[in-house]
Enzyme design. Structure first.
Site, PDB file in Angstrom:
ATOM      1  N   ASP A   2       5.658   4.640   7.912  1.00 14.94           N
ATOM      2  CA  ASP A   2       6.143   5.509   6.833  1.00 14.94           C
ATOM      3  C   ASP A   2       5.861   6.968   7.168  1.00 14.94           C
ATOM      4  O   ASP A   2       4.761   7.295   7.653  1.00 14.94           O
ATOM      5  CB  ASP A   2       5.362   5.172   5.552  1.00 14.94           C
ATOM      6  CG  ASP A   2       6.272   4.895   4.377  1.00 14.94           C
ATOM      7  OD1 ASP A   2       7.487   5.165   4.461  1.00 14.94           O
ATOM      8  OD2 ASP A   2       5.757   4.384   3.367  1.00 14.94           O
ATOM      9  N   ASP A  21       2.994   4.156   3.198  1.00  8.85           N
ATOM     10  CA  ASP A  21       2.025   5.124   2.664  1.00  8.85           C
ATOM     11  C   ASP A  21       1.375   4.566   1.395  1.00  8.85           C
ATOM     12  O   ASP A  21       0.492   5.199   0.814  1.00  8.85           O
ATOM     13  CB  ASP A  21       2.664   6.505   2.455  1.00  8.85           C
ATOM     14  CG  ASP A  21       3.801   6.493   1.457  1.00  8.85           C
ATOM     15  OD1 ASP A  21       4.154   5.424   0.928  1.00  8.85           O
ATOM     16  OD2 ASP A  21       4.350   7.599   1.201  1.00  8.85           O
ATOM     17  N   SER A  22       1.783   3.353   1.003  1.00  9.66           N
ATOM     18  CA  SER A  22       1.043   2.624  -0.039  1.00  9.66           C
ATOM     19  C   SER A  22      -0.418   2.463   0.370  1.00  9.66           C
ATOM     20  O   SER A  22      -1.266   2.149  -0.455  1.00  9.66           O
ATOM     21  CB  SER A  22       1.672   1.242  -0.271  1.00  9.66           C
ATOM     22  OG  SER A  22       1.848   0.557   0.955  1.00  9.66           O
ATOM     23  N   GLU A  81      14.111   0.380  -3.773  1.00 12.16           N
ATOM     24  CA  GLU A  81      12.908   0.061  -4.560  1.00 12.16           C
ATOM     25  C   GLU A  81      13.169   0.253  -6.052  1.00 12.16           C
ATOM     26  O   GLU A  81      13.618   1.332  -6.485  1.00 12.16           O
ATOM     27  CB  GLU A  81      11.725   0.942  -4.103  1.00 12.16           C
ATOM     28  CG  GLU A  81      10.467   0.666  -4.934  1.00 12.16           C
ATOM     29  CD  GLU A  81       9.175   1.208  -4.336  1.00 12.16           C
ATOM     30  OE1 GLU A  81       9.208   1.762  -3.217  1.00 12.16           O
ATOM     31  OE2 GLU A  81       8.133   1.075  -5.016  1.00 12.16           O
ATOM     32  N   GLU A  96      11.592   8.623   2.631  1.00 13.92           N
ATOM     33  CA  GLU A  96      12.154   8.522   1.285  1.00 13.92           C
ATOM     34  C   GLU A  96      13.248   9.556   1.060  1.00 13.92           C
ATOM     35  O   GLU A  96      13.223  10.638   1.638  1.00 13.92           O
ATOM     36  CB  GLU A  96      11.040   8.759   0.242  1.00 13.92           C
ATOM     37  CG  GLU A  96       9.980   7.679   0.247  1.00 13.92           C
ATOM     38  CD  GLU A  96       8.927   7.882  -0.843  1.00 13.92           C
ATOM     39  OE1 GLU A  96       9.079   8.805  -1.680  1.00 13.92           O
ATOM     40  OE2 GLU A  96       7.945   7.120  -0.844  1.00 13.92           O
ATOM     41  N   LYS A 110      10.128   5.254   8.507  1.00 18.61           N
ATOM     42  CA  LYS A 110      10.801   5.169   7.210  1.00 18.61           C
ATOM     43  C   LYS A 110      10.565   6.456   6.455  1.00 18.61           C
ATOM     44  O   LYS A 110       9.450   7.003   6.490  1.00 18.61           O
ATOM     45  CB  LYS A 110      10.248   3.983   6.405  1.00 18.61           C
ATOM     46  CG  LYS A 110      10.814   3.911   4.989  1.00 18.61           C
ATOM     47  CD  LYS A 110      10.464   2.617   4.289  1.00 18.61           C
ATOM     48  CE  LYS A 110       9.145   2.638   3.556  1.00 18.61           C
ATOM     49  NZ  LYS A 110       8.997   3.714   2.563  1.00 18.61           N
TER      50      LYS A 110
END
Ligand code: KIV
Length: 278
Positions: free
Chosen positions: A84, A45-46, A183, A116, A114
């Site tokens: 993501d 999602d960057s 991270e 978080e 993925k």
């Protein structure tokens, strides 16, 4: 050529090979990083920042990730594709998380997703894994919590914060994730997690002990020379290469040096093939 699977990735850790992950957001970059032989490609999602030009990742939607996932999948022959789960696609309930993970598989070509968070995401991870969708966890600096964290900062500096990240990593593993991104955490914290977990750890700003590494493709390629965080090593300086190349193109178009007869089609020539191949 067969695409890299979850068992292939687990084997890399078992055989002491580092896992190489990189982000990509389109078919052209996917084709190049796949040709370079990376193991995993992440549509992170960057993309909210490096593709959409936002300040953070919070505005990225499931449709955005699925769209870029389809683009990237068309460029891959070998690498494993992870998508993501964007902000608010998995936080509301485990059921909603499962439904959205399923959409990323069906609409975005994901081989894994993925998401978080550690303990707080455990239920969601379990539901997705039980449905047969492989999950990559992500702890430490979790950019979707940027407002709660007070910015993009290294996490786990105090003993208490470090212990919380270790607990989060264990929660991710116990929920069934097959690997985990660490991270922006101190090196000793990442080393301890790597030692204690059976699943591979993929670091970004997490030191040398991790089982693998991930970087944003534009960072390691130097597309933004003003962005120089400690955790990035730059392997090219694409910002100056692109600006110089486009400046030369613009000058030649303006001067009449390009195009020449070599770049033109003539009626008597054999038909030219103009198709791009991915
Ligand atoms: O969104 C992303 O690109 C990521 C990586 C930096 C791990 O989460």
């Amino acid at each position: 050529m067969a695409r890299t699977t979850v068992p292939d990735l687990q084997r890399l850790k078992a055989e002491n090979h580092k896992i190489v992950m990189i982000t990509a957001y389109d078919a052209t970059m996917a084709r190049l990083v796949d040709a370079a032989g990376v193991d995993m490609v992440l549509v992170g999602d960057s993309l909210g920042m490096v593709v959409q030009g936002r300040e953070d990742t919070l505005g990225v939607t499931l449709e955005d990730v699925a769209y870029h996932g389809r683009c990237v999948a068309r460029g891959l022959k070998r690498a494993h594709l992870t998508l993501d789960m964007p902000f608010m696609s998995f936080q509301v309930s485990a059921q909603e998380a499962l439904r959205n993970a399923g959409r990323l598989v069906q609409e975005g070509c994901a081989q894994s997703v993925k998401l978080e968070g550690g303990e707080r995401s455990a239920e969601a991870i379990r539901a997705i894994v039980e449905a047969g969708i492989p999950v990559v966890g992500h702890v430490g600096l979790t950019p979707q919590s940027v407002h709660a964290l007070g910015g993009f900062r290294v996490q786990g500096r105090s003993q208490e914060a470090a212990e919380r990240i270790v607990r989060d990593a264990h929660a991710v593993e116990e929920s069934g994730a097959f690997c985990i991104v660490l991270e922006a955490v101190p090196e000793d914290v990442a080393a301890r997690i790597t030692e204690e977990l059976a699943i591979p750890t993929i670091g970004i700003g997490a030191g040398v002990a991790c089982d693998g590494q991930v970087l944003v493709c534009y960072d390691l390629l130097g597309f933004d020379l003003s962005f120089q965080p400690r955790f990035v090593k730059r392997y090219a300086e694409m910002e100056s290469a692109v600006v110089e190349a486009v400046r030369a193109y613009a000058a030649e178009v303006r001067s009449g040096a390009f195009p020449t007869a070599d770049h033109a089609f003539q009626r008597h020539q054999a038909p030219a093939v103009l198709k791009r191949v991915y």
